[in-house]
Design an enzyme around this catalytic site. Structure first.
Site, PDB file in Angstrom:
ATOM      1  N   PHE A  77       0.821  -1.225   0.000  1.00 39.72           N
ATOM      2  CA  PHE A  77       0.000   0.000   0.000  1.00 39.72           C
ATOM      3  C   PHE A  77       0.854   1.275   0.000  1.00 39.72           C
ATOM      4  N   ALA A 136       8.623  -9.179  -2.037  1.00 39.59           N
ATOM      5  CA  ALA A 136       8.441 -10.636  -2.075  1.00 39.59           C
ATOM      6  C   ALA A 136       7.080 -11.033  -2.636  1.00 39.59           C
ATOM      7  N   PHE A 155      10.117  -0.063   3.361  1.00 43.66           N
ATOM      8  CA  PHE A 155       8.708  -0.202   3.730  1.00 43.66           C
ATOM      9  C   PHE A 155       8.325  -1.651   4.005  1.00 43.66           C
ATOM     10  N   ALA A 193       7.241  -5.095   5.165  1.00 40.36           N
ATOM     11  CA  ALA A 193       6.922  -5.617   6.501  1.00 40.36           C
ATOM     12  C   ALA A 193       5.681  -6.480   6.400  1.00 40.36           C
ATOM     13  N   THR A 201       6.204   2.747  12.655  1.00 38.22           N
ATOM     14  CA  THR A 201       4.822   3.037  13.031  1.00 38.22           C
ATOM     15  C   THR A 201       4.746   3.690  14.404  1.00 38.22           C
ATOM     16  N   ASP A 202       3.669   4.435  14.633  1.00 41.60           N
ATOM     17  CA  ASP A 202       3.443   5.014  15.970  1.00 41.60           C
ATOM     18  C   ASP A 202       3.083   3.937  16.996  1.00 41.60           C
ATOM     19  N   GLU A 203       2.741   2.734  16.521  1.00 40.30           N
ATOM     20  CA  GLU A 203       2.319   1.673  17.454  1.00 40.30           C
ATOM     21  C   GLU A 203       3.453   1.205  18.367  1.00 40.30           C
ATOM     22  N   TYR A 238       2.796  -7.616  16.027  1.00 41.93           N
ATOM     23  CA  TYR A 238       3.193  -6.700  14.945  1.00 41.93           C
ATOM     24  C   TYR A 238       4.008  -5.532  15.492  1.00 41.93           C
ATOM     25  N   SER A 250       5.468  -5.081  18.316  1.00 41.77           N
ATOM     26  CA  SER A 250       6.720  -5.395  19.011  1.00 41.77           C
ATOM     27  C   SER A 250       7.824  -5.755  18.006  1.00 41.77           C
ATOM     28  N   LYS A 272       8.006  -4.367  14.994  1.00 41.27           N
ATOM     29  CA  LYS A 272       8.414  -3.071  14.440  1.00 41.27           C
ATOM     30  C   LYS A 272       9.309  -2.334  15.442  1.00 41.27           C
ATOM     31  N   ASN A 309      -2.500   5.295   7.987  1.00 43.12           N
ATOM     32  CA  ASN A 309      -2.638   5.819   6.631  1.00 43.12           C
ATOM     33  C   ASN A 309      -3.942   5.375   5.985  1.00 43.12           C
ATOM     34  N   PRO A 354     -10.669   0.273   3.930  1.00 46.29           N
ATOM     35  CA  PRO A 354     -11.056  -0.471   2.712  1.00 46.29           C
ATOM     36  C   PRO A 354     -12.004  -1.633   3.002  1.00 46.29           C
ATOM     37  N   TYR A 363     -14.978  -3.194  15.817  1.00 40.39           N
ATOM     38  CA  TYR A 363     -14.472  -3.995  16.935  1.00 40.39           C
ATOM     39  C   TYR A 363     -14.882  -3.357  18.267  1.00 40.39           C
TER      40      TYR A 363
HETATM   41  P1  NAD Z   1       1.461  -3.671   3.215  1.00 42.00           P
HETATM   42  O1  NAD Z   1       1.175  -4.894   4.001  1.00 42.00           O
HETATM   43  O2  NAD Z   1       0.381  -3.078   2.399  1.00 42.00           O
HETATM   44  O3  NAD Z   1       2.714  -3.925   2.245  1.00 42.00           O
HETATM   45  C1  NAD Z   1       3.839  -4.627   2.658  1.00 42.00           C
HETATM   46  C2  NAD Z   1       4.645  -4.981   1.415  1.00 42.00           C
HETATM   47  O4  NAD Z   1       5.854  -5.630   1.854  1.00 42.00           O
HETATM   48  C3  NAD Z   1       3.929  -5.948   0.469  1.00 42.00           C
HETATM   49  O5  NAD Z   1       4.088  -5.537  -0.865  1.00 42.00           O
HETATM   50  C4  NAD Z   1       4.645  -7.275   0.699  1.00 42.00           C
HETATM   51  O6  NAD Z   1       4.641  -8.125  -0.435  1.00 42.00           O
HETATM   52  C5  NAD Z   1       6.049  -6.797   1.068  1.00 42.00           C
HETATM   53  N1  NAD Z   1       6.787  -7.787   1.872  1.00 42.00           N
HETATM   54  C6  NAD Z   1       6.358  -8.448   2.987  1.00 42.00           C
HETATM   55  N2  NAD Z   1       7.305  -9.274   3.430  1.00 42.00           N
HETATM   56  C7  NAD Z   1       8.381  -9.116   2.614  1.00 42.00           C
HETATM   57  C8  NAD Z   1       9.675  -9.666   2.573  1.00 42.00           C
HETATM   58  N3  NAD Z   1      10.072 -10.594   3.482  1.00 42.00           N
HETATM   59  N4  NAD Z   1      10.526  -9.274   1.604  1.00 42.00           N
HETATM   60  C9  NAD Z   1      10.137  -8.359   0.686  1.00 42.00           C
HETATM   61  N5  NAD Z   1       8.917  -7.794   0.660  1.00 42.00           N
HETATM   62  C10 NAD Z   1       8.049  -8.163   1.619  1.00 42.00           C
HETATM   63  O7  NAD Z   1       2.021  -2.608   4.269  1.00 42.00           O
HETATM   64  P2  NAD Z   1       1.824  -1.027   4.319  1.00 42.00           P
HETATM   65  O8  NAD Z   1       0.568  -0.702   5.029  1.00 42.00           O
HETATM   66  O9  NAD Z   1       2.092  -0.467   2.968  1.00 42.00           O
HETATM   67  O10 NAD Z   1       3.024  -0.630   5.318  1.00 42.00           O
HETATM   68  C11 NAD Z   1       4.327  -0.363   4.787  1.00 42.00           C
HETATM   69  C12 NAD Z   1       5.249   0.014   5.931  1.00 42.00           C
HETATM   70  O11 NAD Z   1       4.747   1.168   6.604  1.00 42.00           O
HETATM   71  C13 NAD Z   1       5.380  -1.066   7.006  1.00 42.00           C
HETATM   72  O12 NAD Z   1       6.723  -1.100   7.429  1.00 42.00           O
HETATM   73  C14 NAD Z   1       4.476  -0.600   8.128  1.00 42.00           C
HETATM   74  O13 NAD Z   1       4.933  -1.055   9.368  1.00 42.00           O
HETATM   75  C15 NAD Z   1       4.626   0.906   7.998  1.00 42.00           C
HETATM   76  N6  NAD Z   1       3.480   1.710   8.450  1.00 42.00           N
HETATM   77  C16 NAD Z   1       2.220   1.451   8.004  1.00 42.00           C
HETATM   78  C17 NAD Z   1       1.163   2.277   8.387  1.00 42.00           C
HETATM   79  C18 NAD Z   1      -0.251   2.052   7.884  1.00 42.00           C
HETATM   80  O14 NAD Z   1      -1.164   2.762   8.323  1.00 42.00           O
HETATM   81  N7  NAD Z   1      -0.487   1.141   6.951  1.00 42.00           N
HETATM   82  C19 NAD Z   1       1.406   3.345   9.261  1.00 42.00           C
HETATM   83  C20 NAD Z   1       2.714   3.559   9.731  1.00 42.00           C
HETATM   84  C21 NAD Z   1       3.752   2.752   9.297  1.00 42.00           C
HETATM   85  O1  DAU Z   2      -0.852   3.290  13.569  1.00 40.63           O
HETATM   86  C1  DAU Z   2      -0.190   2.788  12.448  1.00 40.63           C
HETATM   87  C2  DAU Z   2      -0.659   1.388  12.156  1.00 40.63           C
HETATM   88  O2  DAU Z   2      -1.973   1.515  11.606  1.00 40.63           O
HETATM   89  C3  DAU Z   2       0.251   0.638  11.184  1.00 40.63           C
HETATM   90  O3  DAU Z   2       1.482   0.430  11.805  1.00 40.63           O
HETATM   91  C4  DAU Z   2      -0.351  -0.710  10.781  1.00 40.63           C
HETATM   92  O4  DAU Z   2       0.459  -1.316   9.792  1.00 40.63           O
HETATM   93  C5  DAU Z   2      -1.739  -0.463  10.209  1.00 40.63           C
HETATM   94  O5  DAU Z   2      -2.363  -1.701   9.892  1.00 40.63           O
HETATM   95  C6  DAU Z   2      -2.588   0.309  11.223  1.00 40.63           C
HETATM   96  O6  DAU Z   2      -2.839  -0.516  12.401  1.00 40.63           O
HETATM   97  P1  DAU Z   2      -4.311  -0.584  13.063  1.00 40.63           P
HETATM   98  O7  DAU Z   2      -4.395  -1.848  13.807  1.00 40.63           O
HETATM   99  O8  DAU Z   2      -4.624   0.699  13.753  1.00 40.63           O
HETATM  100  O9  DAU Z   2      -5.181  -0.616  11.697  1.00 40.63           O
HETATM  101  P2  DAU Z   2      -6.464  -1.464  11.236  1.00 40.63           P
HETATM  102  O10 DAU Z   2      -6.835  -0.938   9.888  1.00 40.63           O
HETATM  103  O11 DAU Z   2      -6.285  -2.914  11.396  1.00 40.63           O
HETATM  104  O12 DAU Z   2      -7.573  -0.989  12.296  1.00 40.63           O
HETATM  105  C7  DAU Z   2      -7.864   0.391  12.536  1.00 40.63           C
HETATM  106  C8  DAU Z   2      -8.844   0.459  13.702  1.00 40.63           C
HETATM  107  O13 DAU Z   2     -10.103  -0.092  13.298  1.00 40.63           O
HETATM  108  C9  DAU Z   2      -8.421  -0.358  14.909  1.00 40.63           C
HETATM  109  O14 DAU Z   2      -8.850   0.322  16.084  1.00 40.63           O
HETATM  110  C10 DAU Z   2      -9.194  -1.689  14.754  1.00 40.63           C
HETATM  111  C11 DAU Z   2     -10.475  -1.234  14.098  1.00 40.63           C
HETATM  112  N1  DAU Z   2     -11.139  -2.178  13.185  1.00 40.63           N
HETATM  113  C12 DAU Z   2     -10.399  -2.811  12.224  1.00 40.63           C
HETATM  114  C13 DAU Z   2     -11.001  -3.660  11.327  1.00 40.63           C
HETATM  115  C14 DAU Z   2     -10.199  -4.379  10.260  1.00 40.63           C
HETATM  116  C15 DAU Z   2     -12.503  -2.354  13.278  1.00 40.63           C
HETATM  117  O15 DAU Z   2     -13.191  -1.772  14.147  1.00 40.63           O
HETATM  118  N2  DAU Z   2     -13.114  -3.197  12.379  1.00 40.63           N
HETATM  119  C16 DAU Z   2     -12.417  -3.856  11.406  1.00 40.63           C
HETATM  120  O16 DAU Z   2     -13.038  -4.608  10.612  1.00 40.63           O
END
Ligand code: NAD
Ligand code: DAU
Length: 331
Positions: free
Chosen positions: A11, A34, A77, A79, A120-122, A147, A149, A151, A177, A189, A204
């Site tokens: 993403f 990957a 990125f 993970a 991540t802020d987590e 997750y 821990s 990161k 994001n 999504p 949840y």
């Molecule tokens: P994502 O799950 O959408 O994408 C992860 C990508 O990494 C995928 O394309 C996957 O194929 C690839 N991948 C996984 N394992 C791999 C490996 N061993 N070798 C090579 N590629 C590999 O994740 P995202 O939401 O795009 O997050 C990207 C980064 O941003 C992560 O490090 C996540 O911790 C960080 N992050 C995400 C958010 C969020 O809200 N999504 C917020 C803050 C930080």
């Molecule tokens: O804060 C940054 C993190 O945000 C990133 O490091 C993670 O990669 C990313 O997945 C995200 O983590 P969250 O656990 O916050 O995101 P998620 O989209 O899984 O859930 C967002 C909130 O919504 C959380 O409080 C759980 C809740 N939730 C999630 C799903 C999938 C629901 O209430 N219903 C749902 O169906």
């Protein structure tokens, strides 16, 4: 500059590659991914002829070494990124997030290559709902899930490699994001595609948990600034003052999609569910002059809903398997 973008088919990584090709032409981009269940090469279709794509694992020393040797910088990125999956099976999180980051660190150490580590802020755990405090770069680490821990572990490895080996690295810790190309397992999504399918959104617990939402393009603009102008060894928190509780997010989506605001279901809670995240991005704003462009969450959500409506062919193949996984968790 030649950059290697790990996780560039995911993403945020795919949106970062789009951002670099659009905003910083002349940058040579190699994606290393990957292609796990979360990676989709089609997310890079619009820029496919302007980048090099390598299918490979960040824990594969030979592949990583070859790519890092030829690059000026790595933007990391890749993970395992989903909390619910980490509760069901933590091992891939340890392998990719910890061992994979270690493998990259050793390669950038060997070749003297710049690294930006995306985190991540987590890692900071969570805040009370009524706490005026936000996370800052000095907040102690206190991760809750497998997750977060892993990161946190990867951040610690980066810090140690900077201090002990002089690796030229920066770290960013960003909040939640949203935007195009996000996997349908994630909150926004999942609910948008549920409503498109005539299924009620699933909250949840009580839905009072708070996340600090930022548009993916604002995150990626900040990553570029840190990569090119950030201080080596520093940690930058990225957030856009976007705190919203989950119930309000779902009700806004329902309204935008022409549904009744109470047309959602409460489902069983995530174990260990973090209550609230909130970012203080003062360092990023003051030192690097970054500011978010997406200042209306509602408008950003509306554009995201439009994107999922227009791109069903992109998300449809992931939907059934994702919901089948959730069904086994009762969520
Ligand atoms: P994502 O799950 O959408 O994408 C992860 C990508 O990494 C995928 O394309 C996957 O194929 C690839 N991948 C996984 N394992 C791999 C490996 N061993 N070798 C090579 N590629 C590999 O994740 P995202 O939401 O795009 O997050 C990207 C980064 O941003 C992560 O490090 C996540 O911790 C960080 N992050 C995400 C958010 C969020 O809200 N999504 C917020 C803050 C930080
Ligand atoms: O804060 C940054 C993190 O945000 C990133 O490091 C993670 O990669 C990313 O997945 C995200 O983590 P969250 O656990 O916050 O995101 P998620 O989209 O899984 O859930 C967002 C909130 O919504 C959380 O409080 C759980 C809740 N939730 C999630 C799903 C999938 C629901 O209430 N219903 C749902 O169906």
């Amino acid at each position: 500059m030649h950059i290697v973008v790990t996780g560039g088919a995911g993403f945020i990584g795919a949106n970062f590659v789009h951002h670099v090709v659009r905003e910083h032409p002349g940058t040579e981009v190699t994606v290393l991914d990957a292609l796990t269940y979360a990676g989709d090469r089609r997310s890079l279709d619009p820029v496919a002829d302007q980048i090099t794509f390598v299918t490979g694992d960040i824990a594969d020393t030979a592949t990583v070494d070859r790519l890092v040797a030829a690059a000026d910088a790595v933007v990391h990125f890749a993970a395992e990124s989903h909390n619910d999956n980490s509760l069901a099976d933590p091992w891939p999180f340890v392998q990719t997030n910890v061992v994979g980051t270690y493998t990259l660190l050793e390669a950038v150490r060997r070749h003297g290559t710049r690294l930006h580590h995306v985190s991540t802020d987590e890692v900071y755990g969570d805040l009370e709902l009524d706490d005026p405090a936000k996370f800052t770069p000095t907040t102690p680490y206190n991760p809750s899930s497998p997750y977060s821990s892993t990161k946190a572990s990867s951040d610690m490895l980066v810090r140690a490699w900077v201090r002990s080996f002089g690796v030229a690295a920066t770290i960013s810790n960003c909040s939640n994001n949203y935007g195009p190309y996000q996997h349908v397992e994630k909150f926004i999504p999942r609910q948008v595609t549920n409503v498109i399918d005539g299924v009620r959104p699933k909250l949840y617990g009580t839905g009072h948990n708070v996340r600090d939402w930022i548009h993916v393009d604002d995150h990626n603009a900040a990553v570029w600034e840190i990569l090119t102008r950030g201080q080596i060894g520093e940690t930058y928190l990225i957030g856009a003052d976007g705190e919203v509780d989950n119930k309000t997010v779902v009700q806004t989506l329902l309204e935008l999609m022409g549904q009744s605001p109470d047309a959602y279901d409460l489902v069983c809670d995530r174990p260990g569910h973090d209550l609230r995240y909130a970012i203080d991005a003062t360092r990023l704003r003051d030192e690097l002059g970054w500011a978010p462009r997406f200042t209306s969450f509602r408008d950003g959500l509306a554009a995201t809903v439009d994107w999922y409506r227009a791109n069903e062919a992109w998300w449809r193949p992931q939907k059934d398997a994702t919901e089948a996984r959730y069904a086994t968790l009762g969520r």
